[in-house]
Design a protein around this motif. Sequence first.
Motif, mmCIF file in Angstrom:
data_model
loop_
_atom_site.group_PDB
_atom_site.id
_atom_site.type_symbol
_atom_site.label_atom_id
_atom_site.label_comp_id
_atom_site.label_asym_id
_atom_site.label_seq_id
_atom_site.Cartn_x
_atom_site.Cartn_y
_atom_site.Cartn_z
ATOM 1 N N GLN A 15 30.169 -41.927 -18.870
ATOM 2 C CA GLN A 15 29.825 -41.698 -20.270
ATOM 3 C C GLN A 15 28.354 -41.897 -20.583
ATOM 4 O O GLN A 15 27.815 -41.295 -21.497
ATOM 5 C CB GLN A 15 30.693 -42.594 -21.151
ATOM 6 C CG GLN A 15 32.124 -42.096 -21.199
ATOM 7 C CD GLN A 15 33.097 -43.161 -21.654
ATOM 8 O OE1 GLN A 15 32.700 -44.187 -22.182
ATOM 9 N NE2 GLN A 15 34.372 -42.925 -21.435
ATOM 10 N N ILE A 206 40.138 -52.693 -30.272
ATOM 11 C CA ILE A 206 41.529 -52.365 -29.939
ATOM 12 C C ILE A 206 42.060 -53.311 -28.863
ATOM 13 O O ILE A 206 43.181 -53.824 -28.963
ATOM 14 C CB ILE A 206 41.638 -50.894 -29.476
ATOM 15 C CG1 ILE A 206 41.339 -49.957 -30.643
ATOM 16 C CG2 ILE A 206 43.033 -50.611 -28.903
ATOM 17 C CD1 ILE A 206 41.146 -48.497 -30.268
ATOM 18 N N LEU B 91 42.920 -45.783 -27.246
ATOM 19 C CA LEU B 91 41.647 -45.729 -26.520
ATOM 20 C C LEU B 91 41.379 -44.295 -26.100
ATOM 21 O O LEU B 91 42.158 -43.684 -25.376
ATOM 22 C CB LEU B 91 41.687 -46.650 -25.300
ATOM 23 C CG LEU B 91 41.831 -48.136 -25.625
ATOM 24 C CD1 LEU B 91 41.915 -48.960 -24.356
ATOM 25 C CD2 LEU B 91 40.667 -48.613 -26.479
ATOM 26 N N LYS B 92 40.245 -43.776 -26.574
ATOM 27 C CA LYS B 92 39.933 -42.360 -26.414
ATOM 28 C C LYS B 92 39.774 -41.932 -24.965
ATOM 29 O O LYS B 92 40.065 -40.806 -24.607
ATOM 30 C CB LYS B 92 38.619 -42.043 -27.144
ATOM 31 C CG LYS B 92 38.719 -42.110 -28.647
ATOM 32 C CD LYS B 92 37.494 -41.492 -29.293
ATOM 33 C CE LYS B 92 36.272 -42.406 -29.334
ATOM 34 N NZ LYS B 92 36.405 -43.608 -30.159
ATOM 35 N N ASP B 93 39.235 -42.854 -24.143
ATOM 36 C CA ASP B 93 38.902 -42.422 -22.777
ATOM 37 C C ASP B 93 39.971 -42.830 -21.762
ATOM 38 O O ASP B 93 39.696 -42.901 -20.581
ATOM 39 C CB ASP B 93 37.528 -42.940 -22.377
ATOM 40 C CG ASP B 93 37.445 -44.455 -22.486
ATOM 41 O OD1 ASP B 93 38.471 -45.087 -22.831
ATOM 42 O OD2 ASP B 93 36.366 -45.002 -22.227
ATOM 43 N N ARG B 94 41.175 -43.120 -22.252
ATOM 44 C CA ARG B 94 42.244 -43.423 -21.295
ATOM 45 C C ARG B 94 43.449 -42.539 -21.583
ATOM 46 O O ARG B 94 43.705 -42.175 -22.729
ATOM 47 C CB ARG B 94 42.647 -44.886 -21.386
ATOM 48 C CG ARG B 94 41.441 -45.737 -21.048
ATOM 49 C CD ARG B 94 41.765 -47.142 -20.773
ATOM 50 N NE ARG B 94 40.586 -47.940 -21.095
ATOM 51 C CZ ARG B 94 40.450 -49.215 -20.811
ATOM 52 N NH1 ARG B 94 41.429 -49.853 -20.194
ATOM 53 N NH2 ARG B 94 39.359 -49.853 -21.135
#
Lengths: 305, 221
Positions: A15, A206, B91-94
């Motif tokens: 990223q 989260i 979670l966006k990247d999982r």
Amino acid sequence: MLNPLLKHFARIWRQHFALQMTTVIVLSGTFSVIGISFLIHQNLTKVLTQWGNSISMSVFLDDEFNNSDKLISKIKKSEGVASFEYVSKEKASQLFKDQVESYIPDLVFDSEFKNPLPASYEIKFDRNWSKEKYNEVVRFAKELMDFKGVEEVSYGQNWVENYAAVVDKFNHSSGLLIFVLLTGSLFVVGNSIRNSISQRRDEIEILELIGSTKWSIRIPYIFEGFVLGFIASLISIIVTYLVFNWQLSVIESGVGIVGGQYHLSFLSFKTQFIIVLLGSIFGVVGAYFCVTKLSTGWTAHQAES
Amino acid sequence: MIDFSHVYKTYPGPVQALSNVNLKIQKGEFIFLTGPSGSGKTTLFKVLSAYLKPSSGRIIVSGYDLNKIKEFEVPYFRRKIGVVYQDFKLLKDRSVFENIALPLEIRGDKTSYVQARTSDILEQVGLYFKKNQLPQQLSGGEQQRVAIARALVHQPGILIADEPTGNLDPDLSEEIMDLLDKVNAQGTTVFCATHDHELVKRRAKKVLTIQSGVIMEKVNA
Ligand SMILES: Nc1ncnc2c1ncn2[C@@H]1O[C@H](COP(=O)(O)OP(=O)(O)OP(=O)(O)O)[C@@H](O)[C@H]1O
Ligand SMILES: [Mg+2]
């Protein structure tokens, strides 16, 4: 344990590739300067100790010298003396003639030649002793100078003293430079980690909300700092090695101006290890400072009030 | 199980989001929370799940006094409950699978159990075939079901669900409600906010209504 850390690291690299890359390059540069300073320091010092290995001293006597017993017993009593030899005026002159014969052949046959050379004692020191004890050698020379009839004590002091002063100056300034660079590297690592964290506020929130502990959230970022420092210091050793090799070839092609008797050497394994260790530690410390502000357990609460 | 007394929550502004909330929910109950938009449902759930600290009042959940809870205990408290957030919080990247497995991994469960249990719950919400997708590749309703699966995967004692059917069509809503009924029958206390009056009527459960931060109890029989 390692698997989630590696996954974290892989995600961060995917990223924020550009920033991570920049960080590694800047850190590698910084550590390379440190590695090269170590290298220069080591070789400057080495020349000094190699000089120590071959140290010998000439005690020149004036023509009226007559208390050889006292001088001999002083020399004998001195620590570190391996051997000594009396060189008479005649012998000195003969040695001189032998040396210059090929340059000025006439001199040897000149019966008018008046011997200007003084008699002397040639002292050789124990290798291991003189290696460590340059200061002792200096003191010993001063003591001999005080003898009546001793005209001059010579052990190449001028260039050694100048050289030692240069080494000293180098050590001080490079110490300061290394300190500044290491401090800077803390900020470089910190900046990168801070960026990773700020891009991942949501994720941290989260993870907290579903029950991750503070440290299980922090440790991947500390690991990230560790890996950055580790990789950068490894690269810096390679860079230092390349610079060393280049330097060697320059010196060799310069037909040994520095004098062939001094062999330069690369950083010892121990020094390489210390550099990698330092790099990794600074990565960890830089990350640690950023990370303590992260994941308080109430990140979400803080964000909303 | 859940005990609120004189709970207030004021947001900066100030906005009085909860006002003197008193609540008692027994273990094993299934309770709906309804009320107009902006009435404080989400806020109530947030203080209940140790997401937000209340401004004042006492909250006891599963034996934890949330006013006195020690910092190191907070994560362990949060592991005991399951929360479906109104905005999902995935979670966006999982992947879907990784998202759902997270509560088990955090708890340190064995990989083989994590695999089996996650696959099982994915089947139950009908998303096994999407397990390798990322959340943003899913529809709103699918994301919502991922959030539900994540809230249930670790078999929590309390399930707090903030409009878990808000993005689902009637058939899927019924399916999800059946799933909540099932976990409730297995002993999980369920506290579920919804706007869907029809659904509430059909399910015949105890209903709490909140209005401008004040709870009005009424029983729908
Ligand atoms: N972070 C915040 N900061 C300030 N005010 C807030 C914040 N969150 C919520 N509020 C306000 O608190 C009140 C209650 O909000 P809440 O989200 O609890 O309502 P809700 O019942 O969940 O509404 P909805 O049905 O639309 O989800 C609203 O007036 C809202 O504007
Ligand atoms: Mg809401």
